[in-house]
Write a protein that holds these residues in place. Structure first.
Motif, PDB file in Angstrom:
ATOM      1  N   GLY A  24       0.814  -1.207   0.000  1.00  0.00           N
ATOM      2  CA  GLY A  24       0.000   0.000   0.000  1.00  0.00           C
ATOM      3  C   GLY A  24       0.845   1.253   0.000  1.00  0.00           C
ATOM      4  O   GLY A  24       1.985   1.260   0.460  1.00  0.00           O
ATOM      5  N   LEU A  25       0.267   2.345  -0.537  1.00  0.00           N
ATOM      6  CA  LEU A  25       0.972   3.616  -0.644  1.00  0.00           C
ATOM      7  C   LEU A  25       0.112   4.716  -0.028  1.00  0.00           C
ATOM      8  O   LEU A  25      -1.048   4.896  -0.404  1.00  0.00           O
ATOM      9  CB  LEU A  25       1.268   3.936  -2.099  1.00  0.00           C
ATOM     10  CG  LEU A  25       1.977   5.262  -2.410  1.00  0.00           C
ATOM     11  CD1 LEU A  25       3.330   5.328  -1.728  1.00  0.00           C
ATOM     12  CD2 LEU A  25       2.125   5.444  -3.918  1.00  0.00           C
ATOM     13  N   PHE A  26       0.697   5.450   0.924  1.00  0.00           N
ATOM     14  CA  PHE A  26       0.033   6.593   1.532  1.00  0.00           C
ATOM     15  C   PHE A  26       0.388   7.846   0.734  1.00  0.00           C
ATOM     16  O   PHE A  26       1.556   8.243   0.689  1.00  0.00           O
ATOM     17  CB  PHE A  26       0.473   6.765   2.988  1.00  0.00           C
ATOM     18  CG  PHE A  26       0.061   5.640   3.888  1.00  0.00           C
ATOM     19  CD1 PHE A  26      -1.169   5.665   4.526  1.00  0.00           C
ATOM     20  CD2 PHE A  26       0.893   4.558   4.093  1.00  0.00           C
ATOM     21  CE1 PHE A  26      -1.552   4.631   5.368  1.00  0.00           C
ATOM     22  CE2 PHE A  26       0.516   3.519   4.939  1.00  0.00           C
ATOM     23  CZ  PHE A  26      -0.719   3.556   5.571  1.00  0.00           C
ATOM     24  N   LEU A  27      -0.611   8.465   0.139  1.00  0.00           N
ATOM     25  CA  LEU A  27      -0.418   9.661  -0.671  1.00  0.00           C
ATOM     26  C   LEU A  27      -0.652  10.905   0.173  1.00  0.00           C
ATOM     27  O   LEU A  27      -1.543  10.924   1.022  1.00  0.00           O
ATOM     28  CB  LEU A  27      -1.378   9.643  -1.856  1.00  0.00           C
ATOM     29  CG  LEU A  27      -1.191   8.465  -2.813  1.00  0.00           C
ATOM     30  CD1 LEU A  27      -2.431   8.244  -3.658  1.00  0.00           C
ATOM     31  CD2 LEU A  27       0.034   8.705  -3.699  1.00  0.00           C
ATOM     32  N   PRO A  28       0.123  11.971  -0.054  1.00  0.00           N
ATOM     33  CA  PRO A  28       0.040  13.148   0.823  1.00  0.00           C
ATOM     34  C   PRO A  28      -1.187  14.006   0.546  1.00  0.00           C
ATOM     35  O   PRO A  28      -1.282  14.679  -0.485  1.00  0.00           O
ATOM     36  CB  PRO A  28       1.340  13.901   0.504  1.00  0.00           C
ATOM     37  CG  PRO A  28       1.675  13.509  -0.909  1.00  0.00           C
ATOM     38  CD  PRO A  28       1.195  12.102  -1.070  1.00  0.00           C
ATOM     39  N   GLY A  29      -2.120  14.007   1.485  1.00  0.00           N
ATOM     40  CA  GLY A  29      -3.320  14.821   1.328  1.00  0.00           C
ATOM     41  C   GLY A  29      -3.040  16.309   1.333  1.00  0.00           C
ATOM     42  O   GLY A  29      -3.858  17.104   0.866  1.00  0.00           O
ATOM     43  N   ASP A  30      -1.878  16.707   1.875  1.00  0.00           N
ATOM     44  CA  ASP A  30      -1.488  18.111   1.852  1.00  0.00           C
ATOM     45  C   ASP A  30      -1.051  18.565   0.459  1.00  0.00           C
ATOM     46  O   ASP A  30      -1.000  19.760   0.194  1.00  0.00           O
ATOM     47  CB  ASP A  30      -0.318  18.354   2.808  1.00  0.00           C
ATOM     48  CG  ASP A  30      -0.703  18.189   4.259  1.00  0.00           C
ATOM     49  OD1 ASP A  30      -1.570  18.943   4.719  1.00  0.00           O
ATOM     50  OD2 ASP A  30      -0.146  17.300   4.923  1.00  0.00           O
ATOM     51  N   ARG A  31      -0.696  17.628  -0.407  1.00  0.00           N
ATOM     52  CA  ARG A  31      -0.074  17.983  -1.685  1.00  0.00           C
ATOM     53  C   ARG A  31      -1.025  17.919  -2.879  1.00  0.00           C
ATOM     54  O   ARG A  31      -0.935  18.726  -3.786  1.00  0.00           O
ATOM     55  CB  ARG A  31       1.103  17.046  -1.975  1.00  0.00           C
ATOM     56  CG  ARG A  31       2.046  16.780  -0.830  1.00  0.00           C
ATOM     57  CD  ARG A  31       2.891  17.973  -0.465  1.00  0.00           C
ATOM     58  NE  ARG A  31       3.903  17.611   0.515  1.00  0.00           N
ATOM     59  CZ  ARG A  31       4.562  18.488   1.249  1.00  0.00           C
ATOM     60  NH1 ARG A  31       4.351  19.775   1.120  1.00  0.00           N
ATOM     61  NH2 ARG A  31       5.465  18.070   2.144  1.00  0.00           N
TER      62      ARG A  31
END
Length: 269
Positions: A24-31
């Motif tokens: 799994g990959l956590f994508l940056p919600g800030d970006r």
């Protein structure tokens, strides 16, 4: 053992997706922009990985309104889950009725089974094991319900006061906001005792994360009872994330350069 990866620099995504062993990959919600959510999640999922959206460390009223205003895009993105970093975020996801796993981050402290039970009652599906717990304490707590961060710079402080803004150098006040929001701004800061920290301004939601100057390295200390581990990439050079992941998969666990064991071996007082 499942391997998850979190990134703060979207340039790391292609090299992470090339590693078959990553789950799994956590994508940056800030970006990411809301209009990018669906295509980005689909791109990760086509590579055979689960796509999670990492929510901001600070969830102000304005942040909640932002995600509520883009609730349709969030629902239509079909993320496999969310990295939850506050009780407010857990409540917001529940109110919006969004599907997907709730992975509570390390700041949602679960020092013991009683604390874990509370987090489950608040919607957690998976818990991140606390950074401050020693190896013995984690063994007593149990690994079966948790994910252990084994590599990466750990947050030393989350600041609601952006250092750039307080110094009169607000990035969001100049240039194209979409580019500024998307691009990390890692800076090295030194405190009055001479210790260095890596600062990242999260301009979309106007706060800063200060990271330890050296990365955590537990790749050679992963307990056999641990079923999920996480690599956390921040300011690594492009290509470095893939190199570290491949080395781990090959069984190469010897650290290179400066590193810390965090509290894994010495705990907190």
């Amino acid at each position: 053992m499942l391997i998850d990866v979190s990134v703060e620099n979207m340039n790391h995504v292609p090299e992470v997706l090339e590693i078959p062993e990553v789950d799994g990959l956590f994508l940056p919600g800030d970006r990411l922009e809301p209009e990018e959510w669906r295509d980005t999640a689909a791109h990760v999922q086509r590579a055979g990985k689960k796509a999670y959206l990492a929510l901001p460390h600070i969830f102000r009223k304005e942040t909640g309104e932002y995600f509520a205003a883009h609730g349709w895009e969030l629902a239509e993105a079909y993320f496999d889950g969310f990295l939850v970093r506050s009780l407010d975020e857990a409540g917001s996801l529940s109110e919006q009725g969004l599907p997907g796993l709730r992975i509570f981050d390390a700041g949602m402290y679960t020092w013991n089974r009683e604390a874990a039970a509370v987090m489950y009652s608040l919607g957690a599906d998976i818990l991140t094991l606390p950074y401050e717990a020693r190896e013995r304490e984690l063994a007593e707590r149990g690994y079966e319900d948790g994910e252990l961060v084994v590599y990466g710079r750990l947050p030393a402080m989350i600041s609601a006061q952006c250092t750039g803004k307080t110094q009169g150098a607000c990035r969001a006040a100049r240039g194209k906001k979409e580019d500024i929001f998307r691009t990390p701004s890692f800076r090295r800061l030194r405190d009055r005792k001479g210790a260095f920290f890596v600062e990242d301004s999260r301009c979309r939601f106007c706060y800063s994360v200060l990271y330890n100057s050296v990365p955590l390295w537990l790749l050679d200390r992963v307990p056999t009872a641990c079923g999920r581990i996480r690599f956390s990439f921040t300011d690594e050079e492009v290509g470095e994330a893939g190199r570290i992941l491949r080395a781990y998969v090959r069984g190469e666990r010897t650290p290179s350069g400066s590193f810390t064991r965090g509290h894994f071996t010495r705990g907190v007082e």
